[in-house]
Scaffold this active site. Sequence first.
Site, PDB file in Angstrom:
ATOM      1  N   GLU A 218    -107.515  36.818  46.571  1.00 53.84           N
ATOM      2  CA  GLU A 218    -107.159  37.081  47.980  1.00 53.84           C
ATOM      3  C   GLU A 218    -107.331  38.563  48.334  1.00 53.84           C
ATOM      4  O   GLU A 218    -107.795  38.898  49.420  1.00 53.84           O
ATOM      5  CB  GLU A 218    -105.720  36.616  48.246  1.00 53.84           C
ATOM      6  CG  GLU A 218    -105.610  35.090  48.221  1.00 53.84           C
ATOM      7  CD  GLU A 218    -104.181  34.592  48.254  1.00 53.84           C
ATOM      8  OE1 GLU A 218    -103.363  35.047  47.424  1.00 53.84           O
ATOM      9  OE2 GLU A 218    -103.867  33.744  49.103  1.00 53.84           O
TER      10      GLU A 218
ATOM     11  N   GLY B 267    -103.717  35.778  43.980  1.00 51.75           N
ATOM     12  CA  GLY B 267    -103.636  36.996  44.789  1.00 51.75           C
ATOM     13  C   GLY B 267    -104.770  37.967  44.499  1.00 51.75           C
ATOM     14  O   GLY B 267    -105.151  38.767  45.366  1.00 51.75           O
TER      15      GLY B 267
ATOM     16  N   GLU C  15    -103.024  28.520  42.280  1.00 51.71           N
ATOM     17  CA  GLU C  15    -101.602  28.385  42.648  1.00 51.71           C
ATOM     18  C   GLU C  15    -101.099  26.951  42.529  1.00 51.71           C
ATOM     19  O   GLU C  15     -99.929  26.720  42.249  1.00 51.71           O
ATOM     20  CB  GLU C  15    -101.378  28.879  44.088  1.00 51.71           C
ATOM     21  CG  GLU C  15    -101.468  30.386  44.264  1.00 51.71           C
ATOM     22  CD  GLU C  15    -102.878  30.884  44.577  1.00 51.71           C
ATOM     23  OE1 GLU C  15    -103.863  30.147  44.326  1.00 51.71           O
ATOM     24  OE2 GLU C  15    -102.996  32.015  45.067  1.00 51.71           O
TER      25      GLU C  15
ATOM     26  N   ALA D 146    -100.767  37.208  41.503  1.00 50.34           N
ATOM     27  CA  ALA D 146     -99.441  37.810  41.621  1.00 50.34           C
ATOM     28  C   ALA D 146     -98.732  37.652  40.277  1.00 50.34           C
ATOM     29  O   ALA D 146     -99.018  36.727  39.521  1.00 50.34           O
ATOM     30  CB  ALA D 146     -98.651  37.117  42.718  1.00 50.34           C
TER      31      ALA D 146
HETATM   32  N1  DAK Z   1     -98.598  36.951  36.073  1.00 49.01           N
HETATM   33  C1  DAK Z   1     -97.948  37.474  35.004  1.00 49.01           C
HETATM   34  N2  DAK Z   1     -98.520  37.630  33.784  1.00 49.01           N
HETATM   35  C2  DAK Z   1     -99.799  37.238  33.650  1.00 49.01           C
HETATM   36  C3  DAK Z   1    -100.534  36.674  34.707  1.00 49.01           C
HETATM   37  C4  DAK Z   1     -99.880  36.537  35.984  1.00 49.01           C
HETATM   38  N3  DAK Z   1    -100.496  36.072  37.067  1.00 49.01           N
HETATM   39  N4  DAK Z   1    -101.771  36.366  34.262  1.00 49.01           N
HETATM   40  C5  DAK Z   1    -101.805  36.733  32.976  1.00 49.01           C
HETATM   41  N5  DAK Z   1    -100.624  37.264  32.589  1.00 49.01           N
HETATM   42  C6  DAK Z   1    -100.252  37.781  31.287  1.00 49.01           C
HETATM   43  C7  DAK Z   1     -99.978  36.645  30.314  1.00 49.01           C
HETATM   44  O1  DAK Z   1     -98.656  36.176  30.476  1.00 49.01           O
HETATM   45  C8  DAK Z   1    -100.189  37.353  28.988  1.00 49.01           C
HETATM   46  O2  DAK Z   1     -99.059  38.144  28.715  1.00 49.01           O
HETATM   47  P1  DAK Z   1     -98.297  38.040  27.271  1.00 49.01           P
HETATM   48  O3  DAK Z   1     -97.985  36.618  27.102  1.00 49.01           O
HETATM   49  O4  DAK Z   1     -99.355  38.546  26.312  1.00 49.01           O
HETATM   50  O5  DAK Z   1     -97.137  38.937  27.433  1.00 49.01           O
HETATM   51  C9  DAK Z   1    -101.338  38.318  29.283  1.00 49.01           C
HETATM   52  O6  DAK Z   1    -101.346  38.474  30.711  1.00 49.01           O
HETATM   53  C10 DAK Z   1    -102.703  37.791  28.862  1.00 49.01           C
HETATM   54  O7  DAK Z   1    -102.853  36.502  29.430  1.00 49.01           O
HETATM   55  P2  DAK Z   1    -103.283  35.221  28.570  1.00 49.01           P
HETATM   56  O8  DAK Z   1    -102.812  35.335  27.156  1.00 49.01           O
HETATM   57  O9  DAK Z   1    -102.858  34.032  29.355  1.00 49.01           O
HETATM   58  O10 DAK Z   1    -104.869  35.383  28.579  1.00 49.01           O
HETATM   59  P3  DAK Z   1    -105.966  34.234  28.550  1.00 49.01           P
HETATM   60  O11 DAK Z   1    -107.274  34.952  28.428  1.00 49.01           O
HETATM   61  O12 DAK Z   1    -105.617  33.170  27.556  1.00 49.01           O
HETATM   62  O13 DAK Z   1    -105.887  33.554  30.008  1.00 49.01           O
HETATM   63  C11 DAK Z   1    -105.795  33.555  32.440  1.00 49.01           C
HETATM   64  C12 DAK Z   1    -106.214  34.319  31.143  1.00 49.01           C
HETATM   65  C13 DAK Z   1    -106.033  34.515  33.605  1.00 49.01           C
HETATM   66  C14 DAK Z   1    -106.672  32.316  32.628  1.00 49.01           C
HETATM   67  C15 DAK Z   1    -104.304  33.155  32.323  1.00 49.01           C
HETATM   68  O14 DAK Z   1    -103.559  34.308  31.972  1.00 49.01           O
HETATM   69  C16 DAK Z   1    -103.758  32.605  33.602  1.00 49.01           C
HETATM   70  O15 DAK Z   1    -103.944  31.437  33.918  1.00 49.01           O
HETATM   71  N6  DAK Z   1    -103.003  33.428  34.337  1.00 49.01           N
HETATM   72  C17 DAK Z   1    -102.314  33.003  35.545  1.00 49.01           C
HETATM   73  C18 DAK Z   1    -103.276  32.874  36.718  1.00 49.01           C
HETATM   74  C19 DAK Z   1    -102.585  32.402  37.958  1.00 49.01           C
HETATM   75  O16 DAK Z   1    -101.979  31.300  38.013  1.00 49.01           O
HETATM   76  N7  DAK Z   1    -102.667  33.204  39.022  1.00 49.01           N
HETATM   77  C20 DAK Z   1    -102.069  32.841  40.315  1.00 49.01           C
HETATM   78  C21 DAK Z   1    -100.669  33.389  40.410  1.00 49.01           C
HETATM   79  S1  DAK Z   1     -99.890  32.976  41.955  1.00 49.01           S
HETATM   80  C22 DAK Z   1     -98.123  36.602  48.551  1.00 49.01           C
HETATM   81  C23 DAK Z   1     -98.969  37.430  47.859  1.00 49.01           C
HETATM   82  C24 DAK Z   1     -99.639  36.953  46.757  1.00 49.01           C
HETATM   83  C25 DAK Z   1     -99.428  35.673  46.304  1.00 49.01           C
HETATM   84  C26 DAK Z   1     -98.607  34.836  47.017  1.00 49.01           C
HETATM   85  C27 DAK Z   1     -97.934  35.305  48.145  1.00 49.01           C
HETATM   86  N8  DAK Z   1     -97.396  37.060  49.679  1.00 49.01           N
HETATM   87  C28 DAK Z   1     -97.633  38.417  50.147  1.00 49.01           C
HETATM   88  C29 DAK Z   1     -96.608  36.192  50.488  1.00 49.01           C
HETATM   89  C30 DAK Z   1    -100.153  35.269  45.118  1.00 49.01           C
HETATM   90  C31 DAK Z   1     -99.771  34.289  44.286  1.00 49.01           C
HETATM   91  C32 DAK Z   1    -100.495  34.147  43.012  1.00 49.01           C
HETATM   92  O17 DAK Z   1    -101.430  34.853  42.720  1.00 49.01           O
END
Ligand code: DAK
Length: 261
Positions: free
Chosen positions: A115, A112, A135, A69
Amino acid sequence: MSHPTYETIRVDVPAQGVGLVQFNRPQSLNALNAQMTGEAFTALEIFDADPAIHCMVLTGSERAFAAGADIKEMAGKTAVDMFAGADVTDWSRLMRIAKPIVAAVSGFALGGGCEIAMTCDMIVASETAVFGQPEINLGIIPGAGGTQRLTRAVGKALAMEIILTDRRLSAEEALRFGLVNRVSPVELYLKEAIELAQKVGERSQVAVRMAKDAVNKAYELSLAEGLVFEKRNFYLLFSTEDRAEGMNAFVEKRKANWKNK
Ligand code: DAK
């Protein structure tokens, strides 16, 4: 019904009967903001209602299926915002799609993203695919089915490790633990996902839908209830033209000509 103009996804019909939906926010690794999930679910719903489409493929880019997400969008939300669904797409729309969906996953399938892939019916992964539920690093837990679907797919011990410690699964591990159907080279994963969708599309679509419905019930019902549900669908299929055609074709040693009726 034709597709509207989309800004964050692409749609295509790459093979007969196959509807392709592709996440297209490469700058954020296909982070799932409300607009992109909304557009993707709308596109899937339109394909679901189109009799010329029998099966869908949902994909991202080679680098990321979806990195979760959109954290930037979620960061300012309150519990009430999330609970009320304000600006958050209704993710249960994906579960209501009746036709099968194959997820073609390359690169990151996190949070997400993982998921959504698990909510699809089959997963074809590229060799570079990485599955995870990170998460916990954000002080939250999976909220779109991760604690339930991952546990059912890979078992409690491994699901705990993935969800509690952000352990990531490689494509090969995901295959070994039963999360994905197959692993393909990066150049081929999308082609193979489309071929798998085509194979589904070549069957009787009435039977395919009932089969999808019955398999999904295995998640929700007790064994006894599930067996009753299966039997009802089984008996119901004896009222279809396709059932007669399928059995006649076998007896006459010819290929069945499905009417999807
Ligand atoms: N959200 C926003 N931006 C993201 C992102 C994310 N999840 N993942 C990556 N980006 C963006 C980064 O901010 C960066 O943008 P700039 O800084 O260049 O503007 C760009 O994508 C490239 O990312 P990185 O520079 O970080 O690239 P790396 O190769 O170094 O790292 C990475 C890739 C995927 C390991 C890293 O970006 C990362 O850790 N990303 C976050 C992963 C994460 O924590 N995902 C879980 C999010 S929580 C629900 C529905 C869904 C959900 C919950 C409830 N309901 C319907 C109730 C879901 C929740 C989640 O998914």
